[in-house]
Design a protein around this motif. Sequence first.
Motif, mmCIF file in Angstrom:
data_model
loop_
_atom_site.group_PDB
_atom_site.id
_atom_site.type_symbol
_atom_site.label_atom_id
_atom_site.label_comp_id
_atom_site.label_asym_id
_atom_site.label_seq_id
_atom_site.Cartn_x
_atom_site.Cartn_y
_atom_site.Cartn_z
ATOM 1 N N ARG A 102 33.677 45.996 49.190
ATOM 2 C CA ARG A 102 32.769 47.040 49.688
ATOM 3 C C ARG A 102 31.782 47.400 48.582
ATOM 4 O O ARG A 102 32.179 47.560 47.415
ATOM 5 C CB ARG A 102 33.556 48.288 50.071
ATOM 6 N N PRO A 103 30.517 47.558 48.935
ATOM 7 C CA PRO A 103 29.498 47.861 47.928
ATOM 8 C C PRO A 103 29.865 49.050 47.031
ATOM 9 O O PRO A 103 29.609 49.014 45.820
ATOM 10 C CB PRO A 103 28.260 48.151 48.769
ATOM 11 N N VAL A 104 30.465 50.086 47.606
ATOM 12 C CA VAL A 104 30.837 51.246 46.777
ATOM 13 C C VAL A 104 31.845 50.831 45.707
ATOM 14 O O VAL A 104 31.725 51.229 44.539
ATOM 15 C CB VAL A 104 31.497 52.354 47.627
ATOM 16 N N ASP A 105 32.826 50.041 46.095
ATOM 17 C CA ASP A 105 33.841 49.608 45.139
ATOM 18 C C ASP A 105 33.227 48.711 44.066
ATOM 19 O O ASP A 105 33.566 48.808 42.889
ATOM 20 C CB ASP A 105 34.971 48.860 45.857
ATOM 21 N N ILE A 106 32.332 47.860 44.512
ATOM 22 C CA ILE A 106 31.657 46.967 43.560
ATOM 23 C C ILE A 106 30.954 47.801 42.500
ATOM 24 O O ILE A 106 31.090 47.563 41.296
ATOM 25 C CB ILE A 106 30.621 46.077 44.285
ATOM 26 N N ALA A 107 30.197 48.804 42.962
ATOM 27 C CA ALA A 107 29.416 49.631 42.048
ATOM 28 C C ALA A 107 30.329 50.348 41.058
ATOM 29 O O ALA A 107 30.089 50.343 39.845
ATOM 30 C CB ALA A 107 28.596 50.647 42.843
ATOM 31 N N ARG A 108 31.376 50.941 41.583
ATOM 32 C CA ARG A 108 32.282 51.710 40.735
ATOM 33 C C ARG A 108 32.921 50.796 39.687
ATOM 34 O O ARG A 108 32.934 51.098 38.493
ATOM 35 C CB ARG A 108 33.347 52.362 41.615
ATOM 36 N N GLN A 109 33.415 49.664 40.178
ATOM 37 C CA GLN A 109 34.062 48.698 39.302
ATOM 38 C C GLN A 109 33.122 48.203 38.206
ATOM 39 O O GLN A 109 33.497 48.086 37.042
ATOM 40 C CB GLN A 109 34.451 47.490 40.141
ATOM 41 N N ALA A 110 31.887 47.926 38.631
ATOM 42 C CA ALA A 110 30.917 47.363 37.698
ATOM 43 C C ALA A 110 30.623 48.339 36.568
ATOM 44 O O ALA A 110 30.497 47.940 35.406
ATOM 45 C CB ALA A 110 29.635 47.000 38.437
ATOM 46 N N VAL A 111 30.519 49.616 36.907
ATOM 47 C CA VAL A 111 30.248 50.616 35.879
ATOM 48 C C VAL A 111 31.398 50.636 34.878
ATOM 49 O O VAL A 111 31.184 50.654 33.655
ATOM 50 C CB VAL A 111 30.035 52.021 36.497
ATOM 51 N N GLY A 112 32.627 50.570 35.375
ATOM 52 C CA GLY A 112 33.799 50.517 34.492
ATOM 53 C C GLY A 112 33.745 49.306 33.586
ATOM 54 O O GLY A 112 33.984 49.386 32.375
ATOM 55 N N LYS A 113 33.384 48.193 34.182
ATOM 56 C CA LYS A 113 33.349 46.953 33.425
ATOM 57 C C LYS A 113 32.284 46.968 32.340
ATOM 58 O O LYS A 113 32.510 46.531 31.212
ATOM 59 C CB LYS A 113 33.067 45.779 34.380
ATOM 60 N N ALA A 114 31.129 47.498 32.697
ATOM 61 C CA ALA A 114 30.028 47.582 31.734
ATOM 62 C C ALA A 114 30.458 48.440 30.556
ATOM 63 O O ALA A 114 30.229 48.104 29.388
ATOM 64 C CB ALA A 114 28.791 48.180 32.406
ATOM 65 N N SER A 115 31.095 49.528 30.872
ATOM 66 C CA SER A 115 31.546 50.465 29.856
ATOM 67 C C SER A 115 32.497 49.780 28.879
ATOM 68 O O SER A 115 32.371 49.901 27.660
ATOM 69 C CB SER A 115 32.203 51.635 30.579
ATOM 70 N N MET A 116 33.429 49.019 29.427
ATOM 71 C CA MET A 116 34.401 48.306 28.590
ATOM 72 C C MET A 116 33.719 47.246 27.730
ATOM 73 O O MET A 116 34.110 47.005 26.590
ATOM 74 C CB MET A 116 35.426 47.606 29.477
ATOM 75 N N ALA A 117 32.687 46.621 28.310
ATOM 76 C CA ALA A 117 32.027 45.533 27.587
ATOM 77 C C ALA A 117 30.957 46.050 26.626
ATOM 78 O O ALA A 117 30.273 45.264 25.982
ATOM 79 C CB ALA A 117 31.413 44.553 28.590
ATOM 80 N N GLY A 118 30.804 47.357 26.582
ATOM 81 C CA GLY A 118 29.812 47.927 25.677
ATOM 82 C C GLY A 118 28.382 47.716 26.147
ATOM 83 O O GLY A 118 27.438 47.719 25.359
ATOM 84 N N LEU A 119 28.224 47.546 27.455
ATOM 85 C CA LEU A 119 26.871 47.407 27.994
ATOM 86 C C LEU A 119 26.407 48.797 28.431
ATOM 87 O O LEU A 119 27.181 49.561 29.005
ATOM 88 C CB LEU A 119 26.867 46.444 29.178
ATOM 89 N N ASP A 120 25.141 49.126 28.122
ATOM 90 C CA ASP A 120 24.749 50.524 28.304
ATOM 91 C C ASP A 120 23.888 50.841 29.520
ATOM 92 O O ASP A 120 23.569 51.989 29.771
ATOM 93 C CB ASP A 120 24.070 51.051 27.027
ATOM 94 N N THR A 121 23.493 49.806 30.281
ATOM 95 C CA THR A 121 22.664 50.105 31.455
ATOM 96 C C THR A 121 23.069 49.228 32.634
ATOM 97 O O THR A 121 22.945 48.003 32.580
ATOM 98 C CB THR A 121 21.172 49.859 31.154
ATOM 99 N N VAL A 122 23.543 49.871 33.675
ATOM 100 C CA VAL A 122 23.984 49.142 34.857
ATOM 101 C C VAL A 122 22.881 49.172 35.906
ATOM 102 O O VAL A 122 22.361 50.241 36.243
ATOM 103 C CB VAL A 122 25.269 49.792 35.431
ATOM 104 N N ILE A 123 22.496 48.000 36.388
ATOM 105 C CA ILE A 123 21.446 47.930 37.414
ATOM 106 C C ILE A 123 22.071 47.405 38.694
ATOM 107 O O ILE A 123 22.533 46.264 38.749
ATOM 108 C CB ILE A 123 20.314 46.993 36.968
ATOM 109 N N ILE A 124 22.104 48.253 39.711
ATOM 110 C CA ILE A 124 22.764 47.876 40.959
ATOM 111 C C ILE A 124 21.737 47.448 42.001
ATOM 112 O O ILE A 124 20.874 48.224 42.399
ATOM 113 C CB ILE A 124 23.614 49.045 41.510
ATOM 114 N N ASP A 125 21.860 46.202 42.436
ATOM 115 C CA ASP A 125 21.001 45.662 43.491
ATOM 116 C C ASP A 125 21.728 45.841 44.819
ATOM 117 O O ASP A 125 22.875 45.424 44.959
ATOM 118 C CB ASP A 125 20.751 44.170 43.226
#
Lengths: 307, 443
Positions: B166-189
């Motif tokens: 589900r897009p909502v889950d994808i978005a939430r998960q991605a933000v968590g992942k970015a945070s762990m990977a030290g990436l500072d800007t999440v762009i959601i298409d």
Amino acid sequence: MGKTNFFSRLKEKMNKTRQGFVRQMDELLLGKRKIDEELLEELEEILVMSDMGVATVEEIFDEVRNKVKRHELQDTEALKDAIKALIQEKLSQPSTELTFENPEGPFVVLVVGVNGVGKTTTIAKLAHFLKAKGKKVMLVAADTFRAAAIDQLEIWGKRLDVPVIKHNPNSDPSAVAYDGMEAALKRDIDVVIVDTAGRLHTKVNLMEELKKIRRVMSKKIPNAPHEVLLVLDATTGQNALSQAKLFNEATPVTGIALTKLDGTAKGGIVVSIVNELQIPVRFIGIGEKMEDLRPFDPSEFVEALFE
Amino acid sequence: MFDNLSGRLDKVFKRLKGYGKLSEENIQEGLREVRLALLEADVNYKVVKEFIARVKERAIGQEVMESLTPAQQVIKIVHEELVSLLGGEAQGLNLAGQTPAVILLAGLQGSGKTTTAAKLARWLRSKGRRPYLVPADVYRPAAIEQLTTLGKQLDIDTHPTEPGARPVDIARQAVGKASMAGLDTVIIDTAGRLHIDEALMQELKEIKEAVKPQETILVADSMTGQDAVNIAKSFDGELGITGVVLTKVEGDARGGAALSIRSVTGKPIKFIGTGEKLDALELYHPDRVANRILGMGDMLSLIEKAQDTIDKKRALELQKKIKKDGFTLEDFRDQLRQLRKMGSLEQIISMIPGLAGKMKQFKHMMPDERELKRTEAIIDSMTLEERRNYAIINASRRKRIAKGSGTTIQDVNQLLKNYAQMQKMLKKMRKSKFKLPKGLMPF
Ligand SMILES: Nc1nc2c(ncn2[C@@H]2O[C@H](COP(=O)(O)OP(=O)(O)O)[C@@H](O)[C@H]2O)c(=O)[nH]1
Ligand SMILES: [Mg+2]
């Protein structure tokens, strides 16, 4: 597909979209108003808001005003009919029917348009439509440019169970088109539909590329493409006219598919396009699913605008 | 040739010369032209109405400045009002707050979200940020692959979206992942959707609620017609957008949608997309868009481009020289050479007042590589005198030039015709109020 069925589905889909338009028309016309300048201006506004283009709207209303002056229009009902008739006149032209028949071999359709208008989706819908008619269909992935465009067409091919001819990303689109023609001949295909990359009509080199694709195809199958379908997005405003003109100059366009009529946009610009370029609208797109394609009928289109 | 607003207004106001003041009557007709120009540019009917009322109010009773014709005066007011409505200078993105920052992209089908996502990622990286691309369009076939491919091209991390999620889950998960990977800007298409599609609009709201983006960007096609107001109103109303990216601006659309969107949302336009390549993203400049809507081309963008490529000193010299001696065939040759350096000719032409959309007509004036060589050969075969004063090039001279350059008399005629046309254009441009900026030659 029965006529009533088509009509009611179209209306149903369009209803959402036409609310504003229809409501305004009804308010204006059922309220038994006098025909006066104010009313005419309000009607003009409705047509301008449909993206028909000021020039075309003024043309129509010059005529309407003349009729009013000559006392030819007794009431608002007659006024409405007169406007409809004038629009419909602009929408009709010596139409060459699109049969998808080629006694000598495969019937070839080349699909062109600017980026994102719905070319690939329309191809899927068209394939679905033709399959239902018992045709053997093949798709050719000549959009080798946009990322994952080939994948997109392939996924549709799988869903529809029709073969897709493809090369690698970024390969020469004419080469794919050529192979597509060859494969279609070999496999005794009825209709081949060639997808192309979206391109802005102002890019001269990309327009040249289209010409080349065309040339290459006709080398393999005489007179191919038999139909060049320009896909236009109903959301587009006046620029659609420029698109139609320039695509038509590059590779004579023989038909138009108008997509995204399931939104609130009215696609009124096709009235100007058909009128000026004498290119018929073949289909309308009313959704993202493969079933969401309808043959275009000018009278139904105008009717749906006003109902 | 210049069917732009200034040309039209000039015509209307010709009769009005000598009027000291702009009065209701004498600007009425002028405003009609403004109205038509705006409608032709796809500005929404109602927006045009309001706009005209504002301009009228400001214009009536104004003294006509001595240096300006009434037409120019009206244009000045129209232009100023347009620019003010179109908003302030580009602000870029506002990513203060939580880390990782989140940018949510939304818009209709086919408006250019996926490409814009990749362009933004590239732009942000060039500003020192570490972007993470998140494909959350699980509906359109191969949409995930599309963004993943672009991410690879840019060498920017892309979220491994599961097609069934589900897009909502994808978005939430991605933000968590970015945070762990030290990436500072999440762009959601996100998937393209109609503004009237309640279920899908709800989905966007949920994504927004879940990841609280700093920027919620409406990606809108610059070719959009009257419907732009409905689209913008709905997306803004449902989602609360923070800004707009206007795409496909490199075509010949006049882009009135920009004005429509601005006036119904009041939200800033942040970027414009100017091509399919991933570096074709520019900060938004309201004055440029204003010129374009009025059919005056995007001179400023053109100048910037020109300044990047044209040798400034030489250009200035040339400009001085042109002022003194006029635009000679030698200058013409120089210009063609310079222009070639500026990139694709159609791109350049599309930015020039009145020429946008008339490519075909102008293509013959803009030689391609082969023609350029021929043009050079022809001009090279002329005497200095001929180059300075083309009027003396009679039939026998033409014959000689054709022979000398290995071309035909028709070629020579064609060149001279083109040149004469450019002379005319140049004269027009010199006369118009919108002066040619320094460093840029009207070719
Ligand atoms: N609502 C709606 N969306 C459409 C229609 N036709 C195509 N689309 C969508 O428009 C987007 C772009 O379509 P695509 O076929 O990829 O465009 P292309 O770039 O021209 O090939 C996709 O999200 C499609 O699902 C239509 O008739 N209605
Ligand atoms: Mg496609």
